[in-house]
Motif scaffolding. Sequence first.
Motif, PDB file in Angstrom:
ATOM      1  N   LEU A 676       3.900  -7.837  12.293  1.00  0.00           N
ATOM      2  CA  LEU A 676       2.597  -7.193  12.505  1.00  0.00           C
ATOM      3  C   LEU A 676       2.281  -6.216  11.377  1.00  0.00           C
ATOM      4  N   GLN A 677       3.283  -5.459  10.925  1.00  0.00           N
ATOM      5  CA  GLN A 677       3.045  -4.540   9.819  1.00  0.00           C
ATOM      6  C   GLN A 677       2.691  -5.302   8.551  1.00  0.00           C
ATOM      7  N   ALA A 678       3.375  -6.416   8.319  1.00  0.00           N
ATOM      8  CA  ALA A 678       3.075  -7.229   7.137  1.00  0.00           C
ATOM      9  C   ALA A 678       1.667  -7.807   7.219  1.00  0.00           C
ATOM     10  N   VAL A 679       1.275  -8.270   8.402  1.00  0.00           N
ATOM     11  CA  VAL A 679      -0.080  -8.820   8.586  1.00  0.00           C
ATOM     12  C   VAL A 679      -1.122  -7.728   8.364  1.00  0.00           C
ATOM     13  N   LEU A 680      -0.866  -6.538   8.900  1.00  0.00           N
ATOM     14  CA  LEU A 680      -1.784  -5.419   8.681  1.00  0.00           C
ATOM     15  C   LEU A 680      -1.894  -5.092   7.197  1.00  0.00           C
ATOM     16  N   ASP A 681      -0.770  -5.046   6.501  1.00  0.00           N
ATOM     17  CA  ASP A 681      -0.791  -4.718   5.071  1.00  0.00           C
ATOM     18  C   ASP A 681      -1.574  -5.764   4.274  1.00  0.00           C
ATOM     19  N   LEU A 682      -1.341  -7.043   4.563  1.00  0.00           N
ATOM     20  CA  LEU A 682      -2.069  -8.107   3.862  1.00  0.00           C
ATOM     21  C   LEU A 682      -3.568  -8.004   4.138  1.00  0.00           C
ATOM     22  N   SER A 683      -3.910  -7.804   5.404  1.00  0.00           N
ATOM     23  CA  SER A 683      -5.322  -7.734   5.791  1.00  0.00           C
ATOM     24  C   SER A 683      -6.004  -6.525   5.160  1.00  0.00           C
ATOM     25  N   TRP A 684      -5.333  -5.388   5.199  1.00  0.00           N
ATOM     26  CA  TRP A 684      -5.879  -4.166   4.602  1.00  0.00           C
ATOM     27  C   TRP A 684      -6.124  -4.356   3.109  1.00  0.00           C
ATOM     28  N   HIS A 685      -5.131  -4.918   2.422  1.00  0.00           N
ATOM     29  CA  HIS A 685      -5.269  -5.138   0.977  1.00  0.00           C
ATOM     30  C   HIS A 685      -6.468  -6.032   0.674  1.00  0.00           C
ATOM     31  N   GLN A 686      -6.629  -7.098   1.428  1.00  0.00           N
ATOM     32  CA  GLN A 686      -7.740  -8.020   1.174  1.00  0.00           C
ATOM     33  C   GLN A 686      -9.086  -7.358   1.459  1.00  0.00           C
ATOM     34  N   MET A 687      -9.152  -6.576   2.513  1.00  0.00           N
ATOM     35  CA  MET A 687     -10.410  -5.898   2.853  1.00  0.00           C
ATOM     36  C   MET A 687     -10.770  -4.844   1.808  1.00  0.00           C
ATOM     37  N   VAL A 688      -9.772  -4.071   1.370  1.00  0.00           N
ATOM     38  CA  VAL A 688     -10.033  -3.029   0.371  1.00  0.00           C
ATOM     39  C   VAL A 688     -10.453  -3.662  -0.948  1.00  0.00           C
ATOM     40  N   GLU A 689      -9.811  -4.784  -1.323  1.00  0.00           N
ATOM     41  CA  GLU A 689     -10.196  -5.488  -2.547  1.00  0.00           C
ATOM     42  C   GLU A 689     -11.664  -5.896  -2.491  1.00  0.00           C
ATOM     43  N   LYS A 690     -12.122  -6.269  -1.329  1.00  0.00           N
ATOM     44  CA  LYS A 690     -13.481  -6.795  -1.191  1.00  0.00           C
ATOM     45  C   LYS A 690     -14.528  -5.697  -0.994  1.00  0.00           C
ATOM     46  N   TYR A 691     -14.192  -4.673  -0.208  1.00  0.00           N
ATOM     47  CA  TYR A 691     -15.204  -3.689   0.184  1.00  0.00           C
ATOM     48  C   TYR A 691     -14.900  -2.260  -0.260  1.00  0.00           C
ATOM     49  N   GLY A 692     -13.707  -2.016  -0.792  1.00  0.00           N
ATOM     50  CA  GLY A 692     -13.316  -0.646  -1.076  1.00  0.00           C
ATOM     51  C   GLY A 692     -12.702   0.007   0.154  1.00  0.00           C
ATOM     52  N   ARG A 693     -12.330   1.299   0.020  1.00  0.00           N
ATOM     53  CA  ARG A 693     -11.680   2.013   1.121  1.00  0.00           C
ATOM     54  C   ARG A 693     -12.721   2.736   1.988  1.00  0.00           C
ATOM     55  N   PRO A 694     -12.500   2.757   3.295  1.00  0.00           N
ATOM     56  CA  PRO A 694     -13.365   3.571   4.158  1.00  0.00           C
ATOM     57  C   PRO A 694     -13.189   5.051   3.813  1.00  0.00           C
ATOM     58  N   LEU A 695     -14.264   5.811   3.933  1.00  0.00           N
ATOM     59  CA  LEU A 695     -14.208   7.231   3.612  1.00  0.00           C
ATOM     60  C   LEU A 695     -14.150   8.064   4.887  1.00  0.00           C
ATOM     61  N   ARG A 696     -13.356   9.147   4.822  1.00  0.00           N
ATOM     62  CA  ARG A 696     -13.303  10.086   5.932  1.00  0.00           C
ATOM     63  C   ARG A 696     -14.541  10.987   5.883  1.00  0.00           C
ATOM     64  N   ALA A 697     -14.661  11.849   6.912  1.00  0.00           N
ATOM     65  CA  ALA A 697     -15.825  12.739   6.996  1.00  0.00           C
ATOM     66  C   ALA A 697     -15.900  13.683   5.798  1.00  0.00           C
ATOM     67  N   ASP A 698     -14.734  14.064   5.222  1.00  0.00           N
ATOM     68  CA  ASP A 698     -14.731  14.973   4.066  1.00  0.00           C
ATOM     69  C   ASP A 698     -14.903  14.246   2.738  1.00  0.00           C
ATOM     70  N   GLY A 699     -15.116  12.923   2.792  1.00  0.00           N
ATOM     71  CA  GLY A 699     -15.340  12.160   1.568  1.00  0.00           C
ATOM     72  C   GLY A 699     -14.089  11.577   0.939  1.00  0.00           C
ATOM     73  N   SER A 700     -12.912  11.908   1.479  1.00  0.00           N
ATOM     74  CA  SER A 700     -11.675  11.362   0.916  1.00  0.00           C
ATOM     75  C   SER A 700     -11.449   9.950   1.458  1.00  0.00           C
ATOM     76  N   PRO A 701     -10.801   9.091   0.648  1.00  0.00           N
ATOM     77  CA  PRO A 701     -10.578   7.707   1.099  1.00  0.00           C
ATOM     78  C   PRO A 701      -9.486   7.620   2.146  1.00  0.00           C
ATOM     79  N   CYS A 702      -9.639   6.702   3.096  1.00  0.00           N
ATOM     80  CA  CYS A 702      -8.620   6.469   4.121  1.00  0.00           C
ATOM     81  C   CYS A 702      -7.434   5.746   3.511  1.00  0.00           C
ATOM     82  N   GLU A 703      -6.247   6.136   3.925  1.00  0.00           N
ATOM     83  CA  GLU A 703      -5.032   5.429   3.542  1.00  0.00           C
ATOM     84  C   GLU A 703      -4.512   4.693   4.774  1.00  0.00           C
TER      85      GLU A 703
END
Length: 978
Positions: A676-703
């Motif tokens: 599950l962790q590997a699937v999450l990591d793969l999915s996250w990487h693909q989404m970030v590559e395509k759309y960038g990182r989601p931003l928090r309320a203070d403007g910093s990127p989500c990790e």
Amino acid sequence: MSLFSLDRIPAAVLPALQSNLHRYEEALSDAGLLDQVAGLGAALLQELQGCFLASDYVAAQLIRFPELLLELAGSGQLHRSHEPGYYASTLHTLLQPVADEAGLSKPLRQFRRREMVRIIWRDSNGLADYQETVRDLSAMADACIDQALNKIYPWMEPQFGLPYYKDKSGGQSDQTMPLVVLGMGKLGARELNLSSDIDLIFAYAHEGETRGGRKDMAHRDFYNRLGQKLIKALDENTVDGFVFRVDMRLRPYGSSGALALNFRAMESYYEEQGREWERYAMIKARAIGSDNGDGEKLLQRLKPFVYRRYVDFGVIESLRELKKLINQEVLRRGNEDNVKTGAGGIREVEFIAQVFQLIRGGQDVELQQRNLLQVMGIIRDLGLLPPEIVQTLCDDYVFLRNVEHRIQALQDRQTQLLPEEEVQQARIAIGLGFADWATFYQTLNQARQRVRTHFDAVIAAPQDQDEVAVLDQAVSLWLTEQSAEQAIEDLQQLGFSEPQNTWNLLHEFQTSRQVTHMQAVGRERLDKLMPLLINACAQQADPDLTFQRVLRLVEAILRRSAYIALLVENPSSLERLAMLFAASPWVADTIARYPMLLDTLLNEATLLKPTDVDTLKNELRQVLLRIPEDDLERQMDALRQFKHSHVLRVAASEIAGTLPIMKVSDYLTWLAETLLQAVLDLSWHQMVEKYGRPLRADGSPCEQDFIIIGYGKVGGIELSYSSDLDLVFIHDADSSGSTDGEKSIDNSVFFARLGQRIIHILTSKMASGELYETDMRLRPSGNAGLLVSTLKAFQDYQQEKAWNWEHQALVRARVVAGCPQLAERFNAVREGILSAPRDEAKLKQEVVEMRQKMLSHLSTYKELELNPDRLGADFTFNLKQDPGGIVDIEFLAQYLVLRWSGEKPPVAQRTDNMRILDSALEQGVMSPDDVSALQSAYLLYRSQTHALALLNGGTSVSADLFINERRQVREIWRKTFS
């Protein structure tokens, strides 16, 4: 007076050395260069003696061109390594003035002569090691091929025009299409020896006609003519010698084939007609030249021919045949002292490396290397051979290659035969640092004996590796024509209790179209396998049932004879296979469905030793590192194979009794978490590559502010072999924000798509099955709710809208993958909800009502109380759903958490039933006797459900079983909820 002092030269080599030095001094004198060479210094003259001792070829070149030594010494290149790119840039400059083919020959040969003298000088004096020597020779060959081709190609344009690529509309583009030159063998691996042929294959991208010349020409004719001109430029022996002997026999169809083929024809040939030895040859294939992009594309297209995607033990058998032919040729020619092809020679080290490459290179892609020493290092790192054996093989290989260089340096002849003349023998021995030939020859034989020992261990025939006594009846049943009566009698003697049925199965299989129409190689392997399998099945308690299950596996792998070869190669392991198939139809069905698991099943070293969680994570990380980041299909396939392999190891350990029930569930749960962790990591990487990182309320990127919550069995660390996963997804980003990529989307959309991608990777049906079946109905508002919630939304729902049964489910909820910081916040929310004040009477009522509802829908009994008189074969007990079963114990544990965690917080900290009951005992909310009774019953039920799962047996047993356990559980239930 002589330039050279020969006081310390051994008497055995003195005459040969004196002859070379005397002739060289005469040449220097005639050229008026004697004083200049004398001025080079004693150290350099000493090196000259060492070089002349090693090489008549160098002596001949310096005698013929006495000024060459002064040039090399003056450049300083005798005492330093060349920089990368030296050969290409230097030869490019040398060929700059050349205007036609006639003028190309001389500078190429002069260049080769100069560099060969330098390379042998450095090698013979210990100024360069083996790796530098072969690297320089290979770089020189690359430069000669590439620079010659760069000159010849445009010279053909005036008469014939040039070939061009097709554009997207099907016409000709403006970009010229190069000749692809594949370097094979040692050239491809950058391991060229001192007097090596260069094995080449020519290819080009597609058919068509040239344009721009006086006469258009078909591409195939143009490239054939271009190839001929290149070969002539390199191979022709002129007054200046040759550059490299060119061998084109490795091309498709060998000497009878076209000199150059288009890519489609190349691919078709290897798919349809490629032979096993050509797979070995293609391992080292490399696209040569500065313009080799087409060559890299061609090699990628040919890779499936070389590296099978499954573990391919069939190559060992073909290698034995190849080695047998080589051995016969060695004996026929009397070449036992050939350091390449003789016993324990260079070729056997190469075969050891190539066997592992071809068996496992399709899955362990880091084995797809050309250089032998690099491959051996990877074999060591993957644990395929012990480190000490790898080191010994590498050391002996380098020694053998250095001996080969000494043999070839003598006269620039391509031979690996040790010389018979005593003077030549002494020159080789002394040049390699030995006192005499006898000492050298002893060391050489020791090295060859070590290589042969390791070679035999890797490719020894099964009968040499394992003494497996196959009964005569097992052989007769498959390999001889028998009447039904005789076959049945043989089966009876082997111990089969239903010989008629088993003979019917065997005979039907033997005469089936699948078997009778097998190709020769596959049929030969099957004929070796079937007596072994019949014999292995006969050793089991129920041979008939075991054979029936094993036969399904054989039917599944008939068209993939590499798997049959794998079984034949492991005869002593077949009894273990039969034992596991006899014990578990689930194991049998799983392996028949996914034959790639045979490698896991037959690997005795790891089969019964499931790894710890850290090793599990590291193994999966290594698997995924071998796959390109953008190849999602291969990543998904690798995840599935990884899961199947490790689940099989757990099942085998449970069957063998080496793993207790609690550890079985632990391992299966750890495996799910790792995946599950590997699937999450793969999915996250693909989404970030395509759309960038989601931003928090203070403007910093989500990790990766995202977690996967496991409910039910995965949350309670109680997974079984075919369990699905109850999951909930939570994120903690700003819902009103968006991502920071060029293609920005709302955070809520990003996380919803992330959840969808995770589910896609988990549940997609592939050839290797699905990873896990998932159930998302426990998320807030069930199927009507959002796929991914914020932590705040999850908390609000649980506090304001959730039913009591949802709080019961939350008892077994646990973060199984994702952000550790968000996991801590979730745990705080969970414990807060579970410890909220509750009305005890209402809580009891809701738990009992939910249990009654489940009984009315799922239980095999309609009444709550079991009637002890209703026992016997006509009645069954559902271990999970019936009164007194697993669900009763789970509900009791959940009630204790909801009732007491407000007053006694430790009760809510665990998610698995066993440790919840431990906490209840520690906190004094349940008596020791009741806890002991519940835990004992729970373990017995769980153990039985695992056993039934391995037997594909559902979850019901005879009502005659577990009577006391059921009564005790129901008594505790009544006492708790009265």
